[in-house]
Each structure stands twice: as C-alpha cells, then as structure tokens.
Write a protein that holds these residues in place. Structure first.
Motif, PDB file in Angstrom:
ATOM      1  N   GLN A 219      10.315  -2.300  -7.021  1.00 41.42           N
ATOM      2  CA  GLN A 219      10.125  -0.892  -7.493  1.00 41.42           C
ATOM      3  C   GLN A 219      10.742  -0.828  -9.019  1.00 41.42           C
ATOM      4  O   GLN A 219      10.050  -0.061  -9.720  1.00 41.42           O
ATOM      5  N   CYS A 220      11.635  -1.466  -9.160  1.00 45.09           N
ATOM      6  CA  CYS A 220      12.307  -1.455 -10.648  1.00 45.09           C
ATOM      7  C   CYS A 220      11.154  -2.175 -11.447  1.00 45.09           C
ATOM      8  O   CYS A 220      10.945  -1.744 -12.695  1.00 45.09           O
ATOM      9  N   VAL A 221      10.515  -3.238 -10.883  1.00 45.13           N
ATOM     10  CA  VAL A 221       9.634  -4.174 -11.966  1.00 45.13           C
ATOM     11  C   VAL A 221       8.403  -3.429 -12.250  1.00 45.13           C
ATOM     12  O   VAL A 221       7.889  -3.234 -13.292  1.00 45.13           O
ATOM     13  N   SER A 222       7.930  -2.744 -11.166  1.00 49.46           N
ATOM     14  CA  SER A 222       6.895  -1.720 -11.292  1.00 49.46           C
ATOM     15  C   SER A 222       6.997  -0.622 -12.193  1.00 49.46           C
ATOM     16  O   SER A 222       6.243  -0.419 -13.163  1.00 49.46           O
ATOM     17  N   PHE A 223       8.389   0.008 -12.160  1.00 51.17           N
ATOM     18  CA  PHE A 223       8.648   1.039 -13.147  1.00 51.17           C
ATOM     19  C   PHE A 223       8.781   0.617 -14.524  1.00 51.17           C
ATOM     20  O   PHE A 223       8.234   1.188 -15.551  1.00 51.17           O
TER      21      PHE A 223
ATOM     22  N   ARG B 252       4.405  -0.330  -0.842  1.00 48.40           N
ATOM     23  CA  ARG B 252       4.353   0.627   0.231  1.00 48.40           C
ATOM     24  C   ARG B 252       4.490   2.251  -0.078  1.00 48.40           C
ATOM     25  O   ARG B 252       4.767   2.422  -1.040  1.00 48.40           O
ATOM     26  N   ASP B 253       4.156   3.048   0.946  1.00 50.39           N
ATOM     27  CA  ASP B 253       4.156   4.534   0.638  1.00 50.39           C
ATOM     28  C   ASP B 253       5.649   4.852   0.158  1.00 50.39           C
ATOM     29  O   ASP B 253       5.541   5.657  -1.039  1.00 50.39           O
ATOM     30  N   TYR B 254       6.718   4.296   0.741  1.00 48.27           N
ATOM     31  CA  TYR B 254       8.220   5.011   0.342  1.00 48.27           C
ATOM     32  C   TYR B 254       8.310   4.468  -0.959  1.00 48.27           C
ATOM     33  O   TYR B 254       9.293   4.738  -1.835  1.00 48.27           O
ATOM     34  N   GLN B 255       7.795   3.060  -1.393  1.00 47.95           N
ATOM     35  CA  GLN B 255       8.104   2.636  -2.698  1.00 47.95           C
ATOM     36  C   GLN B 255       7.284   3.370  -3.854  1.00 47.95           C
ATOM     37  O   GLN B 255       7.771   3.526  -4.882  1.00 47.95           O
ATOM     38  N   MET B 256       5.968   3.779  -3.325  1.00 53.91           N
ATOM     39  CA  MET B 256       5.310   4.576  -4.476  1.00 53.91           C
ATOM     40  C   MET B 256       6.125   6.010  -4.612  1.00 53.91           C
ATOM     41  O   MET B 256       6.061   6.297  -5.851  1.00 53.91           O
TER      42      MET B 256
ATOM     43  N   GLY C 159      16.538  -5.014   1.576  1.00 49.17           N
ATOM     44  CA  GLY C 159      15.130  -5.374   2.216  1.00 49.17           C
ATOM     45  C   GLY C 159      14.194  -4.446   2.112  1.00 49.17           C
ATOM     46  O   GLY C 159      13.097  -4.509   2.383  1.00 49.17           O
ATOM     47  N   LEU C 160      14.477  -3.010   1.013  1.00 44.86           N
ATOM     48  CA  LEU C 160      13.535  -2.156   1.105  1.00 44.86           C
ATOM     49  C   LEU C 160      12.607  -2.167  -0.176  1.00 44.86           C
ATOM     50  O   LEU C 160      11.904  -1.410  -0.436  1.00 44.86           O
ATOM     51  N   GLY C 161      12.790  -3.429  -0.998  1.00 45.96           N
ATOM     52  CA  GLY C 161      12.132  -3.475  -2.167  1.00 45.96           C
ATOM     53  C   GLY C 161      12.560  -2.856  -3.614  1.00 45.96           C
ATOM     54  O   GLY C 161      11.911  -2.480  -4.353  1.00 45.96           O
TER      55      GLY C 161
END
Length: 80
Positions: free
Chosen positions: A55-59, A22-26, A49-51
């Motif tokens: 986010q950490c796995v993507s980072f 989501r935008d806030y996660q990006m 619940g906001l991911g």
C-alpha cells in the motif's frame, strides 16, 4: 483546507509486477491519498500480512505521478 478534493482511485494503479490490490488495500490507498491532499500526518497500522508495504509503495508511486503531472502541466491562452 484543500479547495479541490483529490481524485480517488477506482481501479488498481499500474503495477509493473502485474499484481493487484485487494479491496481493503484500495480503501487504505485512497485514505492515504486523501490525507496527503489535506496535509495530514497519518499512521498506517494493522495486523501483520495485510499488505502495508504494498500500500505504501502504491501510494508513493501515485503521489509521485500526481506531483510529476502537476509540475509538467501548464495552461496558456493564445489570442490571435
């Protein structure tokens, strides 16, 4: 201080599961990339619940890709 600013992501990173951030996660992912490039320790905290895990796995995936690319790039000058 880092002389070259990091390249921030404009689009979602490649996800083998096919999901998107989501935008806030990006925004959070870009903040983590920037903080990492500046050698800053950070704490990622928000409501449940906001991911944060996504986010950490993507980072980690993005940081690993950048380290791999940096380690396998070389420049050579050829003269003839």
């Amino acid at each position: 201080m880092n002389v070259n600013p990091p390249t921030l992501l404009c689009t979602n990173p490649c996800n083998p599961a096919g999901g998107t951030l989501r935008d806030y996660q990006m925004e959070s992912l870009n903040w983590m990339i920037y903080s990492w490039s500046e050698n800053r320790n950070i704490i990622l905290a928000d409501e449940m619940g906001l991911g944060k895990t996504v986010q950490c796995v993507s980072f980690i995936g993005e940081a690993g890709a950048r380290v791999f690319a940096r380690a396998h790039s070389c420049s050579c000058s050829c003269t003839q």
